[in-house]
Scaffold this active site. Sequence first.
Site, PDB file in Angstrom:
ATOM      1  N   HIS A  67      44.180  48.133  42.781  1.00  0.00           N
ATOM      2  CA  HIS A  67      43.288  47.921  41.635  1.00  0.00           C
ATOM      3  C   HIS A  67      43.663  48.846  40.474  1.00  0.00           C
ATOM      4  O   HIS A  67      43.636  48.433  39.304  1.00  0.00           O
ATOM      5  CB  HIS A  67      41.823  48.127  42.027  1.00  0.00           C
ATOM      6  CG  HIS A  67      41.402  47.269  43.182  1.00  0.00           C
ATOM      7  ND1 HIS A  67      40.302  47.543  43.955  1.00  0.00           N
ATOM      8  CD2 HIS A  67      41.967  46.135  43.704  1.00  0.00           C
ATOM      9  CE1 HIS A  67      40.194  46.616  44.900  1.00  0.00           C
ATOM     10  NE2 HIS A  67      41.197  45.761  44.764  1.00  0.00           N
ATOM     11  N   HIS A 223      39.215  38.092  41.785  1.00  0.00           N
ATOM     12  CA  HIS A 223      39.653  39.334  42.431  1.00  0.00           C
ATOM     13  C   HIS A 223      41.032  39.166  43.071  1.00  0.00           C
ATOM     14  O   HIS A 223      41.827  40.114  43.086  1.00  0.00           O
ATOM     15  CB  HIS A 223      38.643  39.843  43.463  1.00  0.00           C
ATOM     16  CG  HIS A 223      39.049  41.198  43.957  1.00  0.00           C
ATOM     17  ND1 HIS A 223      38.777  42.349  43.257  1.00  0.00           N
ATOM     18  CD2 HIS A 223      39.789  41.572  45.024  1.00  0.00           C
ATOM     19  CE1 HIS A 223      39.319  43.378  43.879  1.00  0.00           C
ATOM     20  NE2 HIS A 223      39.942  42.938  44.957  1.00  0.00           N
ATOM     21  N   ASP A 227      44.236  41.515  42.484  1.00  0.00           N
ATOM     22  CA  ASP A 227      45.071  42.071  43.551  1.00  0.00           C
ATOM     23  C   ASP A 227      46.550  41.753  43.342  1.00  0.00           C
ATOM     24  O   ASP A 227      47.411  42.624  43.499  1.00  0.00           O
ATOM     25  CB  ASP A 227      44.638  41.502  44.915  1.00  0.00           C
ATOM     26  CG  ASP A 227      43.421  42.208  45.491  1.00  0.00           C
ATOM     27  OD1 ASP A 227      43.106  43.332  45.071  1.00  0.00           O
ATOM     28  OD2 ASP A 227      42.795  41.609  46.401  1.00  0.00           O
ATOM     29  N   HIS A 250      47.819  40.965  50.536  1.00  0.00           N
ATOM     30  CA  HIS A 250      48.705  42.048  50.097  1.00  0.00           C
ATOM     31  C   HIS A 250      50.071  42.002  50.776  1.00  0.00           C
ATOM     32  O   HIS A 250      51.075  42.359  50.167  1.00  0.00           O
ATOM     33  CB  HIS A 250      48.040  43.398  50.329  1.00  0.00           C
ATOM     34  CG  HIS A 250      46.809  43.574  49.501  1.00  0.00           C
ATOM     35  ND1 HIS A 250      46.840  43.571  48.128  1.00  0.00           N
ATOM     36  CD2 HIS A 250      45.508  43.721  49.839  1.00  0.00           C
ATOM     37  CE1 HIS A 250      45.620  43.726  47.661  1.00  0.00           C
ATOM     38  NE2 HIS A 250      44.792  43.819  48.679  1.00  0.00           N
TER      39      HIS A 250
END
Length: 292
Positions: A67, A223, A227, A250
């Site tokens: 973030h 969001h 990311d 991720h």
Amino acid sequence: MTCAGIGLHSGRKVTLSLRPAVPGSGIRFRRQDLGGLEVPADVNHIGAINYATGLMRDAVRVDTVEHLLAALVSLGIDNVTVELNSPEVPIMDGSASPFVYLIHEAGVKELDAPRRYLKVHRPISLTQGDKRIAIYPSDHFKVTYSIAFDHPLLRHQSRTIRLTADSFVDEIAPARTFTFLKEVEMLRRRGLARGGSLENAVVIGDTGVLNNALRFDDEFVRHKILDVVGDMALVGYPVIGHLVAHRGGHALHTSFAAQILEESEAWTLVDGRTVAGSDRAAAALPVPARAN
Ligand SMILES: [Zn+2]
């Protein structure tokens, strides 16, 4: 600028400071609690990926960097030293807005060095099971993200956005981390989410979100864009291309950041002075050696 908070996964208190850095230094994390050992934010130092992106150099690690990285790259910060006195970046409110505020308060100094962008000329893609990510040629940095879950309140969301500093600040930065209530116990058993609460994450229960309200109807997919923008910072250059991701996480994002650099015939580095608003053809620059 300095802020304090707790790590989402470790639950540990941490103080974070952003310090100016000279051209060419990139984004580097410095562990003040380990005598100032540093970890560069690049694909050569990807560490543990456990519901967050970690960096590692030798035994020195920094967790949950995504973030903060998203805020830094979106606001045009190429060179900065991030000091921490604990292994995990503070989660703040689960979004990137507190970091945007910090950077705005500090101000940004333009350095006397050209910014280089990585401009994609040929598609690059990566598929892992039902997860897909690709980047296509485009004149701008755009992201299309789609997510699909087997949950009555969150089946499918998709959004495309052209990323600029303004669009990031207004449309993406405020979107918070989210999780499902039924996953919280599993995360805790694995030693994760120890610092998690309704103050820093949207929790989706069977009949609604446990928080008072969402910040956007589609806060979840926003969001995911936050990311991936943060994970793409590990490429080391702002990217010019259209990134398209479906059901990523991720692990997929960071693998893809490394793959982009490996597929060097698919892109060129271009001088920022030729990109900003000019219709001159972008000048191709030699590709620098990979830093270690
Ligand atoms: Zn996140």
